[in-house]
Each structure stands twice: as structure tokens, then as C-alpha cells.
Design a protein around this motif. Structure first.
Motif, PDB file in Angstrom:
ATOM      1  N   ILE A  89       0.849  -1.191   0.000  1.00 23.38           N
ATOM      2  CA  ILE A  89       0.000   0.000   0.000  1.00 23.38           C
ATOM      3  C   ILE A  89       0.882   1.238   0.000  1.00 23.38           C
ATOM      4  CG2 ILE A  89      -1.725   1.285   1.283  1.00 23.38           C
ATOM      5  CD1 ILE A  89      -2.745  -1.416   2.259  1.00 23.38           C
ATOM      6  N   HIS A  90       0.667   2.069  -0.971  1.00 17.50           N
ATOM      7  CA  HIS A  90       1.464   3.282  -1.097  1.00 17.50           C
ATOM      8  C   HIS A  90       0.885   4.372  -0.212  1.00 17.50           C
ATOM      9  CE1 HIS A  90       3.219   0.891  -4.100  1.00 17.50           C
ATOM     10  NE2 HIS A  90       2.353   1.139  -5.051  1.00 17.50           N
ATOM     11  N   ALA A  91       1.298   5.565  -0.433  1.00  9.43           N
ATOM     12  CA  ALA A  91       0.835   6.695   0.384  1.00  9.43           C
ATOM     13  C   ALA A  91      -0.681   6.840   0.287  1.00  9.43           C
ATOM     14  CB  ALA A  91       1.506   7.973  -0.100  1.00  9.43           C
ATOM     15  N   VAL A  92      -1.258   7.272   1.359  1.00  3.54           N
ATOM     16  CA  VAL A  92      -2.700   7.491   1.386  1.00  3.54           C
ATOM     17  C   VAL A  92      -3.018   8.656   0.457  1.00  3.54           C
ATOM     18  CG1 VAL A  92      -4.634   8.114   2.852  1.00  3.54           C
ATOM     19  CG2 VAL A  92      -2.869   6.582   3.708  1.00  3.54           C
ATOM     20  N   THR A  93      -3.966   8.423  -0.434  1.00  3.32           N
ATOM     21  CA  THR A  93      -4.248   9.389  -1.482  1.00  3.32           C
ATOM     22  C   THR A  93      -5.161  10.516  -1.019  1.00  3.32           C
ATOM     23  OG1 THR A  93      -4.102   7.571  -3.036  1.00  3.32           O
ATOM     24  CG2 THR A  93      -5.020   9.603  -3.856  1.00  3.32           C
ATOM     25  N   VAL A  94      -6.317  10.154  -0.509  1.00  3.03           N
ATOM     26  CA  VAL A  94      -7.343  11.142  -0.207  1.00  3.03           C
ATOM     27  C   VAL A  94      -7.786  10.964   1.232  1.00  3.03           C
ATOM     28  CG1 VAL A  94      -9.593  12.015  -0.879  1.00  3.03           C
ATOM     29  CG2 VAL A  94      -8.137  10.972  -2.582  1.00  3.03           C
ATOM     30  N   GLY A  95      -7.286  11.810   2.124  1.00  2.00           N
ATOM     31  CA  GLY A  95      -7.669  11.685   3.529  1.00  2.00           C
ATOM     32  C   GLY A  95      -7.325  10.316   4.059  1.00  2.00           C
ATOM     33  N   GLY A  96      -8.285   9.601   4.591  1.00  4.18           N
ATOM     34  CA  GLY A  96      -8.072   8.242   5.078  1.00  4.18           C
ATOM     35  C   GLY A  96      -8.404   7.199   4.037  1.00  4.18           C
ATOM     36  N   PHE A  97      -8.655   7.612   2.809  1.00  5.64           N
ATOM     37  CA  PHE A  97      -9.029   6.691   1.747  1.00  5.64           C
ATOM     38  C   PHE A  97      -7.858   6.473   0.813  1.00  5.64           C
ATOM     39  CE2 PHE A  97     -12.784   8.973   3.118  1.00  5.64           C
ATOM     40  CZ  PHE A  97     -13.620   7.920   3.465  1.00  5.64           C
ATOM     41  N   ARG A  98      -7.769   5.275   0.249  1.00  2.00           N
ATOM     42  CA  ARG A  98      -6.648   4.950  -0.632  1.00  2.00           C
ATOM     43  C   ARG A  98      -6.929   5.288  -2.088  1.00  2.00           C
ATOM     44  NH1 ARG A  98      -6.964  -0.140   2.277  1.00  2.00           N
ATOM     45  NH2 ARG A  98      -5.805   0.190   4.170  1.00  2.00           N
ATOM     46  N   SER A  99      -8.181   5.544  -2.419  1.00  2.92           N
ATOM     47  CA  SER A  99      -8.511   5.878  -3.803  1.00  2.92           C
ATOM     48  C   SER A  99      -9.736   6.781  -3.824  1.00  2.92           C
ATOM     49  CB  SER A  99      -8.784   4.609  -4.617  1.00  2.92           C
ATOM     50  OG  SER A  99     -10.032   4.063  -4.276  1.00  2.92           O
ATOM     51  N   TYR A 100      -9.946   7.379  -4.968  1.00  7.34           N
ATOM     52  CA  TYR A 100     -11.135   8.206  -5.133  1.00  7.34           C
ATOM     53  C   TYR A 100     -12.392   7.353  -5.157  1.00  7.34           C
ATOM     54  CZ  TYR A 100      -8.178  12.195  -5.967  1.00  7.34           C
ATOM     55  OH  TYR A 100      -7.270  13.210  -5.810  1.00  7.34           O
ATOM     56  N   ARG A 101     -12.294   6.102  -5.607  1.00  9.22           N
ATOM     57  CA  ARG A 101     -13.455   5.212  -5.582  1.00  9.22           C
ATOM     58  C   ARG A 101     -13.928   4.985  -4.154  1.00  9.22           C
ATOM     59  NH1 ARG A 101     -11.583   0.796  -9.946  1.00  9.22           N
ATOM     60  NH2 ARG A 101     -12.223   1.963 -11.773  1.00  9.22           N
ATOM     61  N   GLN A 102     -12.986   4.785  -3.233  1.00  7.52           N
ATOM     62  CA  GLN A 102     -13.365   4.603  -1.843  1.00  7.52           C
ATOM     63  C   GLN A 102     -13.998   5.866  -1.279  1.00  7.52           C
ATOM     64  OE1 GLN A 102      -9.556   3.289  -0.345  1.00  7.52           O
ATOM     65  NE2 GLN A 102     -10.422   1.287   0.134  1.00  7.52           N
ATOM     66  N   LEU A 103     -13.402   7.010  -1.583  1.00 11.99           N
ATOM     67  CA  LEU A 103     -13.944   8.284  -1.104  1.00 11.99           C
ATOM     68  C   LEU A 103     -15.349   8.519  -1.638  1.00 11.99           C
ATOM     69  CD1 LEU A 103     -13.672  11.058   0.291  1.00 11.99           C
ATOM     70  CD2 LEU A 103     -12.697  11.892  -1.852  1.00 11.99           C
ATOM     71  N   PHE A 104     -15.534   8.357  -2.947  1.00  6.14           N
ATOM     72  CA  PHE A 104     -16.846   8.590  -3.545  1.00  6.14           C
ATOM     73  C   PHE A 104     -17.850   7.520  -3.117  1.00  6.14           C
ATOM     74  CE2 PHE A 104     -14.428  10.927  -7.032  1.00  6.14           C
ATOM     75  CZ  PHE A 104     -14.637  12.143  -6.435  1.00  6.14           C
ATOM     76  N   GLY A 105     -17.394   6.296  -2.920  1.00  2.00           N
ATOM     77  CA  GLY A 105     -18.284   5.245  -2.440  1.00  2.00           C
ATOM     78  C   GLY A 105     -18.788   5.537  -1.042  1.00  2.00           C
ATOM     79  N   PHE A 106     -17.889   5.970  -0.174  1.00  2.00           N
ATOM     80  CA  PHE A 106     -18.276   6.311   1.198  1.00  2.00           C
ATOM     81  C   PHE A 106     -19.191   7.524   1.216  1.00  2.00           C
ATOM     82  CE2 PHE A 106     -17.601   8.415   5.282  1.00  2.00           C
ATOM     83  CZ  PHE A 106     -17.907   7.377   6.138  1.00  2.00           C
ATOM     84  N   ALA A 107     -18.818   8.584   0.501  1.00  3.26           N
ATOM     85  CA  ALA A 107     -19.627   9.807   0.472  1.00  3.26           C
ATOM     86  C   ALA A 107     -20.985   9.549  -0.191  1.00  3.26           C
ATOM     87  CB  ALA A 107     -18.882  10.919  -0.252  1.00  3.26           C
ATOM     88  N   GLY A 108     -20.979   8.793  -1.285  1.00  3.68           N
ATOM     89  CA  GLY A 108     -22.230   8.485  -1.968  1.00  3.68           C
ATOM     90  C   GLY A 108     -23.155   7.646  -1.102  1.00  3.68           C
ATOM     91  N   SER A 109     -22.589   6.688  -0.374  1.00  3.68           N
ATOM     92  CA  SER A 109     -23.399   5.865   0.531  1.00  3.68           C
ATOM     93  C   SER A 109     -24.006   6.707   1.636  1.00  3.68           C
ATOM     94  CB  SER A 109     -22.547   4.756   1.140  1.00  3.68           C
ATOM     95  OG  SER A 109     -22.090   3.880   0.142  1.00  3.68           O
ATOM     96  N   ALA A 110     -23.232   7.629   2.168  1.00  2.00           N
ATOM     97  CA  ALA A 110     -23.749   8.506   3.220  1.00  2.00           C
ATOM     98  C   ALA A 110     -24.870   9.389   2.684  1.00  2.00           C
ATOM     99  CB  ALA A 110     -22.624   9.368   3.790  1.00  2.00           C
ATOM    100  N   VAL A 111     -24.702   9.933   1.482  1.00  2.00           N
ATOM    101  CA  VAL A 111     -25.732  10.788   0.883  1.00  2.00           C
ATOM    102  C   VAL A 111     -27.012   9.990   0.626  1.00  2.00           C
ATOM    103  CG1 VAL A 111     -26.342  12.061  -1.223  1.00  2.00           C
ATOM    104  CG2 VAL A 111     -24.149  12.473  -0.104  1.00  2.00           C
ATOM    105  N   ILE A 112     -26.866   8.775   0.095  1.00  2.00           N
ATOM    106  CA  ILE A 112     -28.043   7.946  -0.179  1.00  2.00           C
ATOM    107  C   ILE A 112     -28.779   7.611   1.114  1.00  2.00           C
ATOM    108  CG2 ILE A 112     -28.769   5.652  -0.949  1.00  2.00           C
ATOM    109  CD1 ILE A 112     -26.563   5.872  -3.099  1.00  2.00           C
ATOM    110  N   THR A 113     -28.026   7.248   2.149  1.00  2.00           N
ATOM    111  CA  THR A 113     -28.644   6.913   3.436  1.00  2.00           C
ATOM    112  C   THR A 113     -29.375   8.114   4.024  1.00  2.00           C
ATOM    113  OG1 THR A 113     -26.926   5.274   3.836  1.00  2.00           O
ATOM    114  CG2 THR A 113     -28.187   5.997   5.737  1.00  2.00           C
TER     115      THR A 113
END
Length: 124
Positions: A58-82
Motif C-alpha cells: 500500500i502506497h501513500a494514502v491518497t485522499v484523507g483516510g481513503f486509498r482511492s477516489y473510488r473509496q472516497l466517492f463510495g463512502f460519500a455516496g453511501s452517506a448521501v443515499i442513506t
């Protein structure tokens, strides 16, 4: 002014919190087991339980505590949907939708994390 709570105060909230966590872990194990079976591993259950994020892969953390933009958008999108389901519905419909949508979102996030860890281990 009120402060946001980090953990639930009642038993039902704790069961929901722990159930979501357990569903995430079971999802990761299931995806690892399925991949090990697909790869022809002689002990897919053992491979699934040995599945861990390799610190060297695992390389450097890309976006905050997320390793990729997919993880960031998946988490944010899930929160918005909920939040949208919780705000726009009421009563039994809200309960039914949340009991359907939240497990699907948690399982989808575990799949995104599984794919990200697999790509990090393979160097791709």
C-alpha cells in the motif's frame, strides 16, 4: 448547541452499528474466499482469513483516510443515499428502505475495499 455523538446511546443503535461492521467483515471474507476459489487455492477458507492489507504493497494514502477516489466517492455516496432515504421517507417505508439499502451499500463498500487491496498487492 449540541454535540454530534460518535457512538449510539441505546442497545438498538449498538446492534445496528455492530451489525454493519460484521456485515462489512463478512463481505470482505466472502470476496476473498471467492477469489481464492477462482484462483484454484487448495484452502480458500484459510486464504480468505489470511487476507490482509499488506503494508508494503500500500502506497501513500491518497485522499484523507481513503486509498482511492473510488473509496472516497463510495463512502460519500453511501452517506448521501442513506441520509436522503432517512429524510425523504417516513414510518414503515423508511424502515424497509434502510434495512434494504444500508446492507447493500455496506456490501458494496466492502467489495470496493477488497478490489483496492487486491490491486495494491498485485502492484497495479
Amino acid at each position: 448547541m449540541t454535540l454530534a455523538r460518535a457512538f449510539p446511546d441505546d442497545a438498538t443503535g449498538w446492534w445496528i452499528f455492530l451489525g454493519s461492521f460484521a456485515l462489512y467483515v463478512l463481505g470482505r471474507w466472502f470476496f476473498a474466499w471467492r477469489q481464492a476459489r477462482r484462483d484454484g487455492d487448495s484452502h480458500p477458507v484459510r486464504a480468505a482469513f489470511a487476507e490482509e492489507d499488506d503494508a508494503d504493497a500500500i502506497h501513500a494514502v491518497t485522499v484523507g483516510g481513503f486509498r482511492s477516489y473510488r473509496q472516497l466517492f463510495g463512502f460519500a455516496g453511501s452517506a448521501v443515499i442513506t441520509v436522503l432515504v432517512a429524510v425523504l421517507t417516513d414510518g414503515g417505508l423508511r424502515t424497509a428502505l434502510l434495512w434494504t439499502v444500508v446492507p447493500l451499500l455496506v456490501t458494496a463498500l466492502s467489495y470496493v475495499d477488497f478490489r483496492q487491496a487486491r490491486q495494491a498487492r498485485s502492484g497495479g
